[in-house]
Scaffold this motif. Structure first.
Motif, PDB file in Angstrom:
ATOM      1  N   UNK A  65       0.852  -1.282  -0.151  1.00  0.00           N
ATOM      2  CA  UNK A  65      -0.106  -0.028   0.122  1.00  0.00           C
ATOM      3  C   UNK A  65       1.077   1.420   0.104  1.00  0.00           C
ATOM      4  N   UNK A  66       1.819   1.110   0.620  1.00  0.00           N
ATOM      5  CA  UNK A  66       2.907   2.232   0.601  1.00  0.00           C
ATOM      6  C   UNK A  66       3.339   2.671  -0.654  1.00  0.00           C
ATOM      7  N   UNK A  67       3.868   1.511  -1.220  1.00  0.00           N
ATOM      8  CA  UNK A  67       4.356   1.678  -2.531  1.00  0.00           C
ATOM      9  C   UNK A  67       3.420   2.045  -3.445  1.00  0.00           C
ATOM     10  N   UNK A  68       2.169   1.793  -3.582  1.00  0.00           N
ATOM     11  CA  UNK A  68       1.108   2.415  -4.373  1.00  0.00           C
ATOM     12  C   UNK A  68       0.664   3.843  -4.229  1.00  0.00           C
ATOM     13  N   UNK A  69       0.778   4.110  -2.962  1.00  0.00           N
ATOM     14  CA  UNK A  69       0.436   5.672  -2.527  1.00  0.00           C
ATOM     15  C   UNK A  69       1.632   6.504  -3.168  1.00  0.00           C
ATOM     16  N   UNK A  70       2.771   5.934  -3.066  1.00  0.00           N
ATOM     17  CA  UNK A  70       3.894   6.834  -3.541  1.00  0.00           C
ATOM     18  C   UNK A  70       4.314   6.756  -5.152  1.00  0.00           C
ATOM     19  N   UNK A  71       3.493   5.952  -5.595  1.00  0.00           N
ATOM     20  CA  UNK A  71       3.801   5.493  -7.132  1.00  0.00           C
ATOM     21  C   UNK A  71       4.760   4.967  -7.449  1.00  0.00           C
ATOM     22  N   UNK A  72       5.485   3.836  -6.353  1.00  0.00           N
ATOM     23  CA  UNK A  72       6.506   3.224  -6.780  1.00  0.00           C
ATOM     24  C   UNK A  72       6.366   1.837  -7.421  1.00  0.00           C
ATOM     25  N   UNK A  73       7.143   1.560  -8.486  1.00  0.00           N
ATOM     26  CA  UNK A  73       6.596   0.359  -8.957  1.00  0.00           C
ATOM     27  C   UNK A  73       6.822  -0.854  -7.965  1.00  0.00           C
ATOM     28  N   UNK A  74       5.771  -1.679  -7.607  1.00  0.00           N
ATOM     29  CA  UNK A  74       5.920  -2.824  -6.767  1.00  0.00           C
ATOM     30  C   UNK A  74       4.969  -4.030  -7.311  1.00  0.00           C
ATOM     31  N   UNK A  75       5.507  -5.224  -7.037  1.00  0.00           N
ATOM     32  CA  UNK A  75       4.797  -6.605  -7.534  1.00  0.00           C
ATOM     33  C   UNK A  75       5.267  -7.351  -6.298  1.00  0.00           C
ATOM     34  N   UNK A 114      12.095 -23.033  -6.746  1.00  0.00           N
ATOM     35  CA  UNK A 114      12.701 -22.255  -8.003  1.00  0.00           C
ATOM     36  C   UNK A 114      12.647 -20.682  -7.486  1.00  0.00           C
ATOM     37  N   UNK A 115      12.423 -20.298  -6.400  1.00  0.00           N
ATOM     38  CA  UNK A 115      12.500 -18.806  -6.100  1.00  0.00           C
ATOM     39  C   UNK A 115      13.876 -18.483  -6.241  1.00  0.00           C
ATOM     40  N   UNK A 116      14.104 -17.095  -6.367  1.00  0.00           N
ATOM     41  CA  UNK A 116      15.359 -16.453  -6.737  1.00  0.00           C
ATOM     42  C   UNK A 116      16.479 -16.220  -5.614  1.00  0.00           C
ATOM     43  N   UNK A 117      15.979 -16.526  -4.006  1.00  0.00           N
ATOM     44  CA  UNK A 117      16.826 -16.211  -3.179  1.00  0.00           C
ATOM     45  C   UNK A 117      16.734 -17.475  -2.200  1.00  0.00           C
ATOM     46  N   UNK A 118      17.537 -17.637  -1.173  1.00  0.00           N
ATOM     47  CA  UNK A 118      17.422 -18.691  -0.280  1.00  0.00           C
ATOM     48  C   UNK A 118      16.409 -18.441   0.628  1.00  0.00           C
ATOM     49  N   UNK A 119      15.999 -17.263   0.883  1.00  0.00           N
ATOM     50  CA  UNK A 119      14.702 -17.177   1.789  1.00  0.00           C
ATOM     51  C   UNK A 119      13.378 -16.957   0.863  1.00  0.00           C
ATOM     52  N   UNK A 120      12.625 -17.972   0.997  1.00  0.00           N
ATOM     53  CA  UNK A 120      11.430 -17.931   0.443  1.00  0.00           C
ATOM     54  C   UNK A 120      10.250 -17.439   1.276  1.00  0.00           C
ATOM     55  N   UNK A 121      10.414 -17.213   2.325  1.00  0.00           N
ATOM     56  CA  UNK A 121       9.466 -16.823   3.223  1.00  0.00           C
ATOM     57  C   UNK A 121       9.281 -15.228   2.877  1.00  0.00           C
ATOM     58  N   UNK A 122      10.589 -14.504   2.653  1.00  0.00           N
ATOM     59  CA  UNK A 122      10.351 -13.042   2.354  1.00  0.00           C
ATOM     60  C   UNK A 122      11.723 -12.829   1.688  1.00  0.00           C
ATOM     61  N   UNK A 123      11.749 -12.074   0.365  1.00  0.00           N
ATOM     62  CA  UNK A 123      12.928 -11.624  -0.354  1.00  0.00           C
ATOM     63  C   UNK A 123      12.500 -10.661  -1.236  1.00  0.00           C
ATOM     64  N   UNK A 124      12.997  -9.241  -0.720  1.00  0.00           N
ATOM     65  CA  UNK A 124      12.738  -8.221  -1.462  1.00  0.00           C
ATOM     66  C   UNK A 124      13.891  -7.818  -2.703  1.00  0.00           C
ATOM     67  N   UNK A 125      13.359  -7.503  -3.598  1.00  0.00           N
ATOM     68  CA  UNK A 125      14.536  -7.174  -4.749  1.00  0.00           C
ATOM     69  C   UNK A 125      14.051  -5.698  -5.269  1.00  0.00           C
ATOM     70  N   UNK A 126      14.976  -4.918  -5.738  1.00  0.00           N
ATOM     71  CA  UNK A 126      14.718  -3.719  -6.509  1.00  0.00           C
ATOM     72  C   UNK A 126      15.596  -3.470  -7.667  1.00  0.00           C
ATOM     73  N   UNK A 143      12.989   3.124   1.041  1.00  0.00           N
ATOM     74  CA  UNK A 143      12.648   3.843  -0.040  1.00  0.00           C
ATOM     75  C   UNK A 143      13.372   5.202  -0.001  1.00  0.00           C
ATOM     76  N   UNK A 144      13.730   5.628   0.973  1.00  0.00           N
ATOM     77  CA  UNK A 144      14.553   6.843   1.177  1.00  0.00           C
ATOM     78  C   UNK A 144      16.139   6.639   0.623  1.00  0.00           C
ATOM     79  N   UNK A 145      16.430   5.460   1.003  1.00  0.00           N
ATOM     80  CA  UNK A 145      18.014   4.898   0.878  1.00  0.00           C
ATOM     81  C   UNK A 145      18.194   4.615  -0.630  1.00  0.00           C
ATOM     82  N   UNK A 146      17.445   4.053  -1.148  1.00  0.00           N
ATOM     83  CA  UNK A 146      17.791   3.173  -2.468  1.00  0.00           C
ATOM     84  C   UNK A 146      16.884   3.737  -3.549  1.00  0.00           C
ATOM     85  N   UNK A 147      15.843   4.497  -3.345  1.00  0.00           N
ATOM     86  CA  UNK A 147      15.064   5.049  -4.666  1.00  0.00           C
ATOM     87  C   UNK A 147      15.662   6.381  -5.116  1.00  0.00           C
TER      88      UNK A 147
END
Length: 256
Positions: A193-203, A215-227, A246-250
């Protein structure tokens, strides 16, 4: 402390979700549903007879929601003893119960996901090494696969090749997550919801099967965030922590 083995029969009566006390919470419902679907795959959930963080959850590695090659091993999904239950031998009690059960089932040993240093949502490497776990394999940027062989001649587990250097092709934020951890049910929609409100592409990509997890792209399948294709974190983010990322990497101010 007595150990309770959670089964499909007593699942609704037992407290299983970390610090979440209510069975009506969406996080508890999500986790219990995930557990119920895994019991037939050999999942075992053992807990102290208390309402708190004192449990061990494990499954045959062939069915683990982790991209590893560890046939014949038992994979520990989560091993958590904290708060008032620490320092009383409860960790030994749970781990020994897991070892005895795994040996009885003819397993080569135990395997668990950890990290090069203590990090949230990953098992403490210092504590595991104290328990005689050894390094089996590593994956960028900080993941370690640790194992406890019951026989020194047992094959050494390893990460699947495709997660050794986690990366994807998609632009923007892409979050891979599963219901294995109850906290995703609450926090994934919040940061989406935060990403949507700020217009940041998020899937958000919901992992729902063992094969998808493998087949997941990272060792942690519970939660893995990519940018922008790059792995960012495995840590389940609160709104405040996601805002900080968001403030640090976008860097494109027009997208925020």
């Amino acid at each position: 402390m007595d150990i309770i083995t959670v089964t499909r029969e007593n699942l609704e009566q037992e407290h299983i979700c970390c610090a979440i006390s209510s069975n009506e919470d969406c996080q508890v419902a999500s986790k219990k549903s995930w557990l119920a679907e895994r019991f037939d795959e050999g999942l075992v959930f053992k807990k102290g007879n208390v309402r708190g963080k004192c449990f061990i959850e494990y499954i045959p590695a062939e069915n683990a929601w982790c991209p590893i090659e560890a046939d014949g091993y038992m994979y520990i999904n989560c091993f958590w003893v904290s708060g008032q239950y620490k320092g009383q031998g409860n960790s030994n009690l749970l781990l020994n119960a897991c070892i005895e059960d795994s040996k009885a089932k003819g397993k080569h040993g135990l395997v668990i996901l950890s990290s090069s240093r203590k990090m949230p949502y990953l098992s403490d490497p210092k504590h595991l090494r104290y328990k005689d776990f050894e390094l089996a394999d590593t994956a960028e940027p900080y993941f370690e696969l640790l194992y406890l062989p019951f026989d020194k001649s047992a094959p050494v587990p390893r990460f699947m090749k495709h997660v050794k250097s986690p990366a994807i092709q998609d632009e923007g934020f892409v979050l891979f997550y599963a219901d294995q951890c109850p906290f995703t049910a609450k926090y994934v929609p919040l940061i989406e919801g935060i990403a949507k409100a700020k217009g940041v592409p998020f899937k958000a990509v919901h992992i729902e099967t063992t094969n998808q997890a493998k087949q997941a792209p990272a060792p942690t399948t519970t939660y893995s965030l990519f940018y922008n294709g790059r792995f960012v974190t495995h840590e389940i983010l609160s709104e405040k922590k996601f805002e900080k990322i968001l403030a640090e990497i976008v860097t494109d101010s027009k997208t925020i």
